[in-house]
Design an enzyme around this catalytic site. Sequence first.
Site, short mmCIF file in Angstrom:
data_model
loop_
_atom_site.label_atom_id
_atom_site.label_comp_id
_atom_site.label_asym_id
_atom_site.label_seq_id
_atom_site.Cartn_x
_atom_site.Cartn_y
_atom_site.Cartn_z
N SER A 132 0.78 -1.15 -0.08
CA SER A 132 -0.04 0.06 -0.01
C SER A 132 0.82 1.22 0.04
O SER A 132 0.32 2.12 -0.50
CB SER A 132 -0.92 0.01 1.08
OG SER A 132 -0.20 -0.28 2.34
N HIS A 185 1.68 5.59 4.87
CA HIS A 185 1.05 6.27 3.71
C HIS A 185 1.58 7.47 3.41
O HIS A 185 1.49 7.62 2.16
CB HIS A 185 -0.44 5.73 3.77
CG HIS A 185 -1.01 4.43 3.92
ND1 HIS A 185 -2.31 4.07 3.99
CD2 HIS A 185 -0.41 3.54 3.59
CE1 HIS A 185 -2.35 2.51 4.20
NE2 HIS A 185 -1.42 2.40 3.71
#
Length: 261
Positions: A132, A185
């Site tokens: 991710s 992230h």
Amino acid sequence: MPSYAQFNPIRIRSYILRLPLCTRLLLAAMVGLWIAAIPFPWLREWARLDPDKMDFTQMHRLNLFPIMHLNFLHLIFNMLAVTPLIERFEAEYGTLVTLALFTGPFGTLPGGIYVLLEKFVLRTNTSVMGASIWVFLLLASEAMKTSKTNPNFSIGPYKIPTWTTPLILVLLTSFVVPNVSLVGHLCGAGIGYLWASGYIKFLVPHEKILRWLETKLNLLGRLPHYVSVDQKTYGRYGVLPTTASASNLPKSPEPGQRLGP
């Protein structure tokens, strides 16, 4: 009514068969590590990015944590999200550039920043793994490119800068999906912004060196699904085979136009 033609398995199979080489290798590495971790669960602890365990003997974690996943669902969702993004990146920059970046700086840079933030700023020790971080890195890069032609998009009376889209998705993901790393992230998205802005493109070997390697090793002829770094000359998958000499072909009275990415 939604069209079910888009779920045609033939189209899905065709898309998979057309994936370029480096994309295939990265996906195979993800699946291979997940399978290996079934009989050897200690592999997850060995590959995950654990800030408190980082030292010069643990640098392998910076390269391995994006391709290691916690479980099958984690693997599948990340593969579905990252595959079209890596495929698009490789189609634009070539297989050698993609391989160099995704086995090097695109893991070590966001991972290194994450470790520094966790150890010296946040004073926590949250382990992370999964592709991710690449998803948001590539989304940030795409958002920067899109913002040049479409600087804003509208939500009701509000105009939202296009480049902020990945940041909005990072926040939404942190609220909707449990046990995700907001900081991780954001680190990935930050490197994506730097790449799209041109600040870290010096990390890629010079195009002349890459072109020399392609010619010297005959990569276009030897490797199926290989994407040339010099696409203006060779096209996406190199020179197509032909039986006619170029000198015998009829010449167009007008200059041609390159097709494809």
